[in-house]
Design a protein around this motif. Structure first.
Motif, PDB file in Angstrom:
ATOM      1  N   ASP A   1      64.010  81.394  70.980  1.00 15.54           N
ATOM      2  CA  ASP A   1      63.864  81.063  72.396  1.00 15.54           C
ATOM      3  C   ASP A   1      64.751  79.891  72.796  1.00 15.54           C
ATOM      4  N   THR A   2      64.756  78.827  72.009  1.00 16.04           N
ATOM      5  CA  THR A   2      65.459  77.588  72.382  1.00 16.04           C
ATOM      6  C   THR A   2      66.040  76.916  71.146  1.00 16.04           C
ATOM      7  N   VAL A   3      67.225  76.340  71.326  1.00 13.58           N
ATOM      8  CA  VAL A   3      67.874  75.532  70.282  1.00 13.58           C
ATOM      9  C   VAL A   3      68.078  74.130  70.852  1.00 13.58           C
ATOM     10  N   ILE A   4      67.515  73.126  70.181  1.00 10.99           N
ATOM     11  CA  ILE A   4      67.601  71.742  70.673  1.00 10.99           C
ATOM     12  C   ILE A   4      68.330  70.895  69.633  1.00 10.99           C
ATOM     13  N   GLY A   5      69.451  70.320  70.017  1.00  3.18           N
ATOM     14  CA  GLY A   5      70.194  69.435  69.122  1.00  3.18           C
ATOM     15  C   GLY A   5      69.768  67.989  69.327  1.00  3.18           C
ATOM     16  N   LEU A   6      69.385  67.316  68.238  1.00  3.28           N
ATOM     17  CA  LEU A   6      68.918  65.933  68.313  1.00  3.28           C
ATOM     18  C   LEU A   6      69.981  64.960  67.797  1.00  3.28           C
ATOM     19  N   PRO A   7      69.853  63.676  68.123  1.00  2.27           N
ATOM     20  CA  PRO A   7      70.823  62.689  67.644  1.00  2.27           C
ATOM     21  C   PRO A   7      70.770  62.524  66.123  1.00  2.27           C
ATOM     22  N   ALA A   8      71.821  61.966  65.579  1.00 11.29           N
ATOM     23  CA  ALA A   8      71.861  61.645  64.143  1.00 11.29           C
ATOM     24  C   ALA A   8      70.976  60.436  63.854  1.00 11.29           C
TER      25      ALA A   8
ATOM     26  N   SER B   1      72.010  65.264  71.718  1.00 10.65           N
ATOM     27  CA  SER B   1      72.539  64.472  70.605  1.00 10.65           C
ATOM     28  C   SER B   1      73.083  63.106  71.021  1.00 10.65           C
ATOM     29  N   GLU B   2      73.418  62.964  72.301  1.00 11.30           N
ATOM     30  CA  GLU B   2      74.009  61.694  72.738  1.00 11.30           C
ATOM     31  C   GLU B   2      73.015  60.822  73.501  1.00 11.30           C
ATOM     32  N   HIS B   3      71.757  61.221  73.523  1.00 10.81           N
ATOM     33  CA  HIS B   3      70.744  60.494  74.297  1.00 10.81           C
ATOM     34  C   HIS B   3      69.775  59.801  73.334  1.00 10.81           C
ATOM     35  N   PHE B   4      70.085  58.566  72.991  1.00  9.55           N
ATOM     36  CA  PHE B   4      69.246  57.813  72.056  1.00  9.55           C
ATOM     37  C   PHE B   4      69.509  56.327  72.205  1.00  9.55           C
ATOM     38  N   GLU B   5      68.597  55.532  71.640  1.00  8.52           N
ATOM     39  CA  GLU B   5      68.790  54.087  71.572  1.00  8.52           C
ATOM     40  C   GLU B   5      69.150  53.741  70.137  1.00  8.52           C
ATOM     41  N   LYS B   6      70.246  53.057  69.957  1.00  9.89           N
ATOM     42  CA  LYS B   6      70.713  52.736  68.607  1.00  9.89           C
ATOM     43  C   LYS B   6      69.839  51.640  67.997  1.00  9.89           C
ATOM     44  N   GLY B   7      69.424  51.845  66.745  1.00  9.92           N
ATOM     45  CA  GLY B   7      68.639  50.859  66.026  1.00  9.92           C
ATOM     46  C   GLY B   7      69.381  50.375  64.800  1.00  9.92           C
ATOM     47  N   LYS B   8      68.846  49.324  64.169  1.00 13.20           N
ATOM     48  CA  LYS B   8      69.512  48.773  62.986  1.00 13.20           C
ATOM     49  C   LYS B   8      69.515  49.764  61.825  1.00 13.20           C
ATOM     50  N   ARG B   9      68.354  50.423  61.627  1.00 16.71           N
ATOM     51  CA  ARG B   9      68.244  51.358  60.504  1.00 16.71           C
ATOM     52  C   ARG B   9      68.157  52.804  60.979  1.00 16.71           C
TER      53      ARG B   9
ATOM     54  N   LEU C   1      64.448  57.710  69.977  1.00 15.66           N
ATOM     55  CA  LEU C   1      64.395  58.466  71.228  1.00 15.66           C
ATOM     56  C   LEU C   1      63.438  57.748  72.160  1.00 15.66           C
ATOM     57  N   LEU C   2      63.947  57.250  73.261  1.00 15.62           N
ATOM     58  CA  LEU C   2      63.094  56.572  74.232  1.00 15.62           C
ATOM     59  C   LEU C   2      62.247  57.599  74.982  1.00 15.62           C
ATOM     60  N   PRO C   3      61.125  57.182  75.565  1.00 17.36           N
ATOM     61  CA  PRO C   3      60.245  58.128  76.272  1.00 17.36           C
ATOM     62  C   PRO C   3      60.975  58.984  77.303  1.00 17.36           C
ATOM     63  N   GLU C   4      61.936  58.370  78.011  1.00 21.63           N
ATOM     64  CA  GLU C   4      62.629  59.153  79.048  1.00 21.63           C
ATOM     65  C   GLU C   4      63.500  60.261  78.432  1.00 21.63           C
ATOM     66  N   TYR C   5      64.014  60.029  77.220  1.00 21.63           N
ATOM     67  CA  TYR C   5      64.814  61.056  76.552  1.00 21.63           C
ATOM     68  C   TYR C   5      63.919  62.202  76.080  1.00 21.63           C
ATOM     69  N   ILE C   6      62.743  61.841  75.564  1.00 22.12           N
ATOM     70  CA  ILE C   6      61.775  62.851  75.128  1.00 22.12           C
ATOM     71  C   ILE C   6      61.335  63.695  76.330  1.00 22.12           C
ATOM     72  N   HIS C   7      61.027  63.013  77.436  1.00 19.54           N
ATOM     73  CA  HIS C   7      60.582  63.706  78.652  1.00 19.54           C
ATOM     74  C   HIS C   7      61.654  64.675  79.141  1.00 19.54           C
ATOM     75  N   LYS C   8      62.904  64.268  79.087  1.00 19.16           N
ATOM     76  CA  LYS C   8      63.992  65.124  79.573  1.00 19.16           C
ATOM     77  C   LYS C   8      64.112  66.390  78.724  1.00 19.16           C
ATOM     78  N   ILE C   9      63.985  66.236  77.400  1.00 17.86           N
ATOM     79  CA  ILE C   9      64.061  67.406  76.509  1.00 17.86           C
ATOM     80  C   ILE C   9      62.933  68.382  76.840  1.00 17.86           C
ATOM     81  N   VAL C  10      61.707  67.859  76.911  1.00 15.18           N
ATOM     82  CA  VAL C  10      60.541  68.725  77.134  1.00 15.18           C
ATOM     83  C   VAL C  10      60.594  69.381  78.513  1.00 15.18           C
ATOM     84  N   GLN C  11      60.976  68.608  79.522  1.00 12.53           N
ATOM     85  CA  GLN C  11      61.047  69.167  80.878  1.00 12.53           C
ATOM     86  C   GLN C  11      62.122  70.242  80.973  1.00 12.53           C
TER      87      GLN C  11
END
Length: 537
Positions: free
Chosen positions: A398-405, A435-443, A447-457
């Protein structure tokens, strides 16, 4: 309790763990720490229910009396304890003897009792074999109270446990004891231990942000997600459930009474025990879940091994984060297995599609399956191409979702989520490139809440958004030889702005004239000083 309080509790417990583990590695100490937190929850929940059951008969102890009130009641009412425990089994589904309650254990630790180690051993055995109507054999099997890592002899081990339990008791005394709070603390600790375990963390932990995406997707109506969330899921399965956090996340999104029964399977014995504790600690009754210790690829769980299609178990929702590109040894017999027969076997080098087909076989006709896999499943050839092609031709992807590295502790590679159905209505596949919607962390990236919401919506309303999501027809996918590589269908390249050559030429002529005027003025100064002049064009 506020989010800050919950974070503070988690941080407090992690600091205790970090300070006390000494020479013991984080994975070993994790089992002690989480087991004691689990015992604390069971005890507090049981004592609260006992107080409600006994009412005015519940003992009121004088200030300074550190005994467990239930131990006082038991001593004074020996003839009534059997009936009391019968009532408790009916209401809270389990019983804990007064000597094994956390308050009793903590008091033994505070007073440095030489019997603490023996009491813990007896308590753990009682909880495994007698506390619940269902037996939880081996629940504490990974906690070796006789380990030399705790001390070389009984006394040293007893003293070490006194220190650990006293510190935990002090650290969490000011915090609430309800299941949501301690459950969140438990999840926090699992995440912290996972962070320290590196690649091994993939065995038991799915980041909460990714878990939330899967949970929100499978709880939406499968026929028409735009109509919203389902009211009830009869059965939910995670066949590679790790510590059970993904199943609990589904339960959280549908509501505690929205799932008939939770089913999980886990091959790692330590993680299997973590999952069972995690369920109970989050207030899931022992009759509301079943976790099996076994190998999903071999399908060694009796409830799933029924070959009669009319009797096979089917699930309304299936979620999974199986080990990526796991090497396996498919036998000749497995090629005839009812899960794989119509598709063929996944290659030895990567069991990704074997896991997928295992789960998909048990998906109900109106169910939704969401599984996390490496990107290779989207484009690899050979046996995987044949399996992928059949799933596509049958209208099951049904759906293919690509996530950030770098979202996972276990790997830095980007992963994808495949959503599968047996009831898919649209004759296309939705691609989402997040794949390009994320907040970079040290380790790890987040995925911020708004990025999760956008994927689900985007999934829910099957939206098409430039450079983010697109509905692709089966004709186009077939022309691409059933290759699902996301970049083939969604380009994230931003078109360059058109250049007005006349305007650019005019600017260059103007710049050149300015250079000439400046050089001429400069030469006048040089001439006055008797210095050789600059050439001027």
């Amino acid at each position: 309790m506020t989010d800050n309080d919950q974070k503070e509790l988690g941080s407090t417990l992690w600091k205790i763990a970090d300070d006390l583990r000494g020479a013991m590695n984080a994975d070993d100490f994790r089992d002690y720490m989480l087991s004691f937190l689990f015992l604390r929850y069971l005890s507090d929940n049981y004592e609260a229910a006992a107080q409600k059951e006994l009412g005015s008969d519940y003992p009121k102890l004088e200030a300074g009396d550190k005994r467990a009130p239930l131990s006082v009641w038991y001593a004074a009412n020996t003839a009534d304890t059997a009936e009391f425990e019968k009532q408790m089994r009916r209401k809270v589904h389990y019983v804990i003897e007064p000597a094994h309650l956390w308050s009793s254990i903590a008091e033994q630790a505070r007073t440095q009792s030489d019997e603490l180690l023996h009491t813990l051993q007896q308590g753990f055995k009682y909880i495994e074999n007698h506390s619940f109507e269902s037996t939880f054999g081996g629940l504490f099997s990974e906690i070796n109270l006789d380990s030399e890592k705790l001390g070389k002899n009984y006394q040293q081990r007893n003293d070490k446990l006194c220190t650990i339990i006293s510190k935990i008791a002090e650290g969490i005394a000011k915090f609430s004891t309800n299941s949501d709070v301690l459950g969140d603390a438990y999840e926090y600790l699992i995440g912290q231990f996972a962070a320290g375990s590196g690649k091994k963390a993939g065995e038991f932990y799915t980041p909460q942000q990714v878990s939330t995406i899967l949970s929100e997707i499978v709880t939406l109506d499968s026929q028409d997600p735009s109509t919203g969330k389902k009211k009830k899921l009869d059965k939910v399965l995670d066949f590679a459930c790790g510590s059970g956090s993904l199943l609990l996340n589904v339960r959280k999104h549908i509501g505690p009474h929205g799932i008939g029964k939770i089913y999980g399977q886990e091959s790692n014995i330590t993680t299997y025990n973590l999952a069972r504790m995690n369920m109970l600690l989050h207030g899931v009754k022992d009759t509301e879940f079943e976790i099996h210790h076994g190998d999903s690829l071999l399908n060694d769980w009796d409830v799933l091994s029924e070959m009669n299609p009319a009797k096979k178990m089917e699930f309304d929702a299936i979620v999974a984060n199986p080990p990526f590109s796991y090497r396996w040894e498919p036998s000749e017999a497995l090629s005839e297995d009812f899960r794989f027969k119509s598709y063929g076997l996944a290659p030895k080098s990567a069991a990704d599609f074997a896991f997928l087909l295992h789960g998909f076989h048990f998906l109900g006709k109106e169910g939704t399956m969401a599984i996390i896999l490496p990107h290779g499943v989207l484009f690899r050839g050979g046996a995987e191409e044949r399996i992928r092609s059949k799933l596509l031709k049958d209208g099951n992807i049904d759906t293919v979702i690509g996530l950030p590295a770098n979202l996972f502790f276990s790997t830095g590679i980007p992963v994808c989520i495949l959503v599968l159905k047996k009831c898919k209505k649209p004759d296309d596949v939705l691609f989402i490139n997040a794949s390009e919607h994320f907040e970079k962390g040290k380790r790890q990236n987040r995925l911020l809440p708004e990025y999760i919401h956008k994927i689900v919506q985007t999934y829910q309303y099957r939206e098409e958004i430039a450079r983010y999501s697109r509905r692709v027809t089966m004709e186009e996918i077939e022309k691409n030889d059933f290759n699902l590589n996301i970049s083939r269908y969604i380009s994230t390249v931003t078109a360059e702005a058109e250049i007005d050559l006349q305007e650019v030429n005019a600017r260059l002529v103007d710049v050149q004239q300015q250079i000439t005027r400046t050089a001429q003025a400069h030469n006048q100064f040089l001439q006055e000083l008797g210095i050789p002049l600059l050439p001027v064009e």
